[in-house]
Design an enzyme around this catalytic site. Sequence first.
Site, mmCIF file in Angstrom:
data_model
loop_
_atom_site.group_PDB
_atom_site.id
_atom_site.type_symbol
_atom_site.label_atom_id
_atom_site.label_comp_id
_atom_site.label_asym_id
_atom_site.label_seq_id
_atom_site.Cartn_x
_atom_site.Cartn_y
_atom_site.Cartn_z
ATOM 1 N N SER A 184 -11.275 -0.772 -0.716
ATOM 2 C CA SER A 184 -9.977 -0.758 -0.047
ATOM 3 C C SER A 184 -10.114 -1.023 1.437
ATOM 4 O O SER A 184 -9.202 -1.567 2.068
ATOM 5 C CB SER A 184 -9.297 0.613 -0.229
ATOM 6 O OG SER A 184 -8.744 0.750 -1.498
ATOM 7 N N HIS B 111 -3.743 6.010 3.385
ATOM 8 C CA HIS B 111 -4.453 4.825 2.904
ATOM 9 C C HIS B 111 -3.832 3.539 3.448
ATOM 10 O O HIS B 111 -4.523 2.649 3.943
ATOM 11 C CB HIS B 111 -4.423 4.840 1.374
ATOM 12 C CG HIS B 111 -5.307 3.842 0.706
ATOM 13 N ND1 HIS B 111 -4.903 2.548 0.439
ATOM 14 C CD2 HIS B 111 -6.564 3.951 0.221
ATOM 15 C CE1 HIS B 111 -5.879 1.900 -0.180
ATOM 16 N NE2 HIS B 111 -6.905 2.730 -0.327
ATOM 17 N N ASP C 53 0.836 -1.194 0.000
ATOM 18 C CA ASP C 53 0.000 0.000 0.000
ATOM 19 C C ASP C 53 0.874 1.247 0.000
ATOM 20 O O ASP C 53 1.987 1.224 -0.540
ATOM 21 C CB ASP C 53 -0.946 -0.032 1.212
ATOM 22 C CG ASP C 53 -2.302 0.584 0.903
ATOM 23 O OD1 ASP C 53 -2.344 1.760 0.522
ATOM 24 O OD2 ASP C 53 -3.327 -0.110 1.061
#
Length: 1001
Positions: free
Chosen positions: A613, A286, A191
């Site tokens: 996600s 994220h 990520d």
Amino acid sequence: MNHPNLRRRTALVAGAVLITTALVAPPGSAAPTAPPPGSEATSMGLPTFAPGRYVVTLADKPLATYQGGVSGLKATKPAKGSKVDVNSTDSKRYRSFLATKHAQVAAKVGAKVSRDYSTALNAFTASLTSQQVNELSKTAGVVSVVPDQLHKALDDRKPADFLKLSGNSGVWKALGGTAEAGKGVVVGVVDTGVWPESASFAGPALGTKPPTAADPYRPYRAGTTTVMQKADGNTFTGSCETGESFTADLCNTKLISAKYFGDGWLNLVPPDQRADYASPRDGNGHGTHTASTAAGKTGIDVAESGINFGTISGVAPAAKVAVYKALWEGKDGKNSGGLTSDILAAIDQAVADGVDVINYSVGSIFESAHTDPVQLAFLSAASAGIFVSAAGGNSGPYASTLDNTSPWVTTVGASTVAPYAGTVVLGDGQKYAGVSTSIAVTTGNRPLVTGPAVKTATSSDADALGCLPGTLDPAKTAGKIVVCERGVGARVDKSAEVLRAGGVGMVMLNLFDQDALGDSHVVPTVHLNVPSALTVKAYAATAGATAELVPGNTSGQNEPYPQMADFSSRGPSLSSHGDLLKPDLAAPGVNVLAAVAPPSNDGHSFAFYSGTSMAAPHVAGLAALYLAKHPDWSPMAVKSALMTTTTDVLSSTGAVDSDPFARGAGEVQPAKMLDPGLVYDSGDADWLSYLEGSGVATGTGVPAVDPSDYNTPSIAVGQLLGTQTITRRVTAVTPGLYRATVSVPGMKATVTPSILNFTAAGQTKTFTVKLTLDTGSSGETTSGWLTWQGAGKTVRSPIAVVPTSVLTPNEVTGSGASGTAAFEATAGKAGSPIRAYGVVSAPLVPGAVAAGTADADLPNYPVTVTAQTKALQWNIKTVDPAGSIWLVLYKVVNGQMQLLSFVGNGSNQASATLAAPAPGVWGVLAITLSNPPGASTTEYTMQTNVVTSTSGSALKVNPPVAPAAFQPFQVTASWSGLPTGQRSTGFVEFPNRAGTVVTIN
């Protein structure tokens, strides 16, 4: 008719371009799924590749799957239950062999290898010219040459409670408590990196003493290497890579390894265009969010913006986290994402390090082919015993928008949990509940206004409706609650504009059916969906309107959950031609609260994110829980256990969601996953046979199987002609006598044998499911369930089938007052009747539309379809030959306009055709992007041809019945006496509403 819920036209145009883009590959090369960056079409329609960085994949197996065959080099594929040992003598020799071949292949075209990959994928990256790409594409032993593309991270009340992980009767308790939930397991997160100071990753410093019998899985530091003995008996070896704002001591016994992979991105993006750290540190948030969701610590107190949200926990709180940063942040979002080469390097390292689970919350707007390098790297990871959880994508609710659909990957869709709520109490007493995470106490009753009512003198109404930056006048806005429309502009920027102008609250409105999201707004905010949003908007425009924003849902009406998120991408999978059901399952992915990187999240340490996600790491965490208890289970056995123990997803009305292409097998149900009764397992041979059956030559000699026969815990047939028999095998976890029930509406379904008797755990038995079209409509998806019950267990598998009574073209054309049109058909049953209806030639109706017409004012041509409707066709043509016209096809669903496709090519005419449409309201909107020279509008004529069972018999068809089953035959439609100045439409119908539209003139 006005349709304020219609999406903006610009999005429609962009979507149409993306969906219809296709590319033909040169002979001997792999066909890309989308034009690579920098490529352009030649006059022959073939691509010319711009010079740049490419990933070259070779045919020899990587370390994780090499089973021998090269003289002098022993197999390196690990034994079942073991992980690949990259440091063994055999592995080092084979790695050297692969690297030598990489150099030799590159040298053949005068190129140099930039980086080698050998663990999960046999590939290298290199900077290549166009000529070198073409030459390599034709080189023996080269599987593919693909551009090093930029991959985007998907934008993505307490899921731990919703999933029944917590509490005295929860899954954690059954596993021995949070200190044992995921113990001995390492979750690798590919990520944007990690914010190591987050409380979700807190832990004691890594010591240097090896673990003891009392604490066998304690990680420790051996020099600069992190070493951890795992539950499966193997060893994880990682490291804490230093870099910008990141030192080795930031890793600990929770965050045991952190590395970054940016050779490609850091060379591509100049330093002045970066908004990131050249280290494992997260420049976005994220990666921190996904990692803390999957395996963050338990009981972390969260208070943001003066609101106490209680405690949050990762799904597998005792699991360890290893971070592999491969996605990067550019300034203003430009160049943000990860290049294929960097992602491959991250996956390669994760496999080499020995992680047990990989979370991949990354995707594309195009579905990756099963032979895409990233997907092949995941194949090797799965072959090495690593469970891969991947986000399905955020391009819903449109069909075939999924990514990461390979059978060896667990593809996850996003669903809702109980929402954080706020209520808009209007001055007239009406109450409307929406999503809110920003109301600590009531705002009190305040004036309620729309943006245009308080805009600056220089702002347009359209910009003020969206509360875009600088559009609201402080002298008019102060002390008021502002209604802001969702659309152009970031959602959180709208509340920032309200705050700047002195507003005390915001009501954000969806103008068509979308998810309501719990963003961290800077003023008290309630996000409303339709139809409430439209009512509040109308009220706000009245004189003297007031409102109060209060915490919680006081409306008396609750939203059902879990529902599939509107944005969650749908199947069917194009890569599998609908023969593999994707997504596999659903997990919480809406308004998920987890740790983030404060600098890129307005100073917040925790934030609400939404997206698949956020759903994928929930499944990654569940897999970690599973592997802590059953460390010897294969990734596909774990996947099967998750899929066959799901629960139903609901629709907005509270009914069961019937769309398998949205929810897959359903919502994960951790309370039952650890005791599945039976599992559908698969491995290398199954995946290779699946690929062979899909037309991919693997060179392994394995037999091809029909993709529908791949041994997955779901059944899908993308096109079933008449009848098909599907094969599956199940392995007993709990022995006993299991009985099958199967039901697929509109189909005859039988299971043989319908009773399976397992006398011992580990026994495997095979069965078949025969599906035959009965009363179902041809060409329309039908879905149902296959359920095995026995030994106190229920093992449920979804079925999705697109049956057809005949293979026939959707449309054929002909011309002339009299004439014929012939086409080929294949019937699923001999003697099937063939009938003709029509023709219809409706009058031409004049109309006009101007470029820039508001969405709600586009000319609309609806048709109410009944069971007697055979076909619809809308034909539009501009009066001026220089004009340009398009059609937008839609269907009304639950009172809302659902846009289906953008029809046209920019010429002066367009036609939208539907064969055997389902009952309901269908229609088209007329739209132009530019008016003819000198004209203020685009004038046109519209013809709406509706063919019904009573439309006459001018169209004739021969033969009257299908002569044989499964044998192609010719069908001829004929007509006479038709007008030649306008189009006529007829329909040739086969059984089960299948048929071919005949368009004449």
